[in-house]
Scaffold this motif. Sequence first.
Motif, short mmCIF file in Angstrom:
data_model
loop_
_atom_site.label_atom_id
_atom_site.label_comp_id
_atom_site.label_asym_id
_atom_site.label_seq_id
_atom_site.Cartn_x
_atom_site.Cartn_y
_atom_site.Cartn_z
N GLY A 142 0.83 -1.19 0.00
CA GLY A 142 0.00 0.00 0.00
C GLY A 142 0.86 1.24 0.00
N ILE A 143 0.23 2.38 0.02
CA ILE A 143 0.92 3.66 0.04
C ILE A 143 0.80 4.25 1.44
N ASP A 144 1.93 4.67 2.02
CA ASP A 144 1.91 5.29 3.34
C ASP A 144 0.97 6.49 3.34
N GLY A 145 0.03 6.47 4.25
CA GLY A 145 -0.93 7.55 4.32
C GLY A 145 -2.07 7.43 3.34
N GLY A 146 -2.04 6.38 2.51
CA GLY A 146 -3.09 6.17 1.53
C GLY A 146 -4.26 5.38 2.08
N SER A 147 -5.17 5.02 1.22
CA SER A 147 -6.37 4.29 1.62
C SER A 147 -6.03 2.90 2.14
N GLU A 148 -6.59 2.57 3.29
CA GLU A 148 -6.41 1.22 3.84
C GLU A 148 -7.28 0.21 3.08
N ALA A 149 -8.19 0.71 2.26
CA ALA A 149 -9.11 -0.18 1.53
C ALA A 149 -8.49 -0.74 0.27
N LEU A 150 -7.35 -0.22 -0.16
CA LEU A 150 -6.75 -0.62 -1.43
C LEU A 150 -5.33 -1.10 -1.24
N LYS A 151 -5.02 -2.29 -1.74
CA LYS A 151 -3.68 -2.84 -1.71
C LYS A 151 -3.36 -3.41 -3.09
#
Length: 310
Positions: free
Chosen positions: A241-250
């Motif tokens: 994932g992206i740091d600080g990004g959506s936890e819903a998307l990997k």
Amino acid sequence: MVQRILDPGQIESIDHSAIPRLRMPERATVFSTRAARLRQLAGASPIGGYIRLMATLADAQQQTLAQISATMPSTESIALAQQHSMPIAPATTAERDPLWRDVLQRLLDRVEAAGLVTPMLARVIDDLRVKRAEELDALADAVLALRFNEVEPASAPFVMAALQVVWTDIASRIDQRAVPYLDASGACPVCGVPPVASIVRVGGQFEGYRYVQCGLCSTEWHVVRVKCTNCDSTKGIAYHGIDGGSEALKAESCDECHTYRKIGYQEKDYDFEPLADDLASLTLDLLMNEAGYKRSSPNPMLWPEVPSDE
């Protein structure tokens, strides 16, 4: 409400006949839901203008879907597909319903009427309008076969959008009990096209199960979690994932085939829509490419550029 979370071992051990194998597209809302999600995501995307254009195209798809009725697979072809574990309505066929070309023109009309046409887009639309039937069919063949160098990237999403309407119409009217089981999870059992992304759903009979969504007909089929949706390996699976990004998307990567496909979690963002969220997360694609992974399949609404020396 208590969420049911299943780990891979639990999923493998339960009776698979109890898991809904397929989730057919919801004809009345499939494209309008996608359009709404695209607009929701556009503001935070570096390609927000393009995403809003694709939202307009998805609205046009929904309007057109309500007005068409494509030719359904014959009883004989369904029996043959079931006998040989083949897609029930394969997209790569010489007998493609010519309706798709009429659908393309309707989509172009509606996009133009929406008033978002730039001079560059106007040239793309004009070029598609003047092509002969055989030229359009050749474009459709190239798009479905992923022959990137045979299609202008700017026109490919419109060709694909027309094909999506026709095959979504077919998928929405097929009796899912007639859809064959395929040996691998990397192709849609309805049309044979690769999935675009996967989603772990919440609610009712789909609670906690992972489904991959077809990039053409929007049919979803069950694939156990922590398993590569490209090569079926259960080894070397990782999530990024992206740091600080959506936890819903990997991004779910596989070290066996060195590919990745994105996965979304409805429990973290109920509005997650596989094609829309995949399209709006190009930064994650760039990071995965830098890490040495390739996409398992492209997003049908964003055709990759082919280097001029290829």
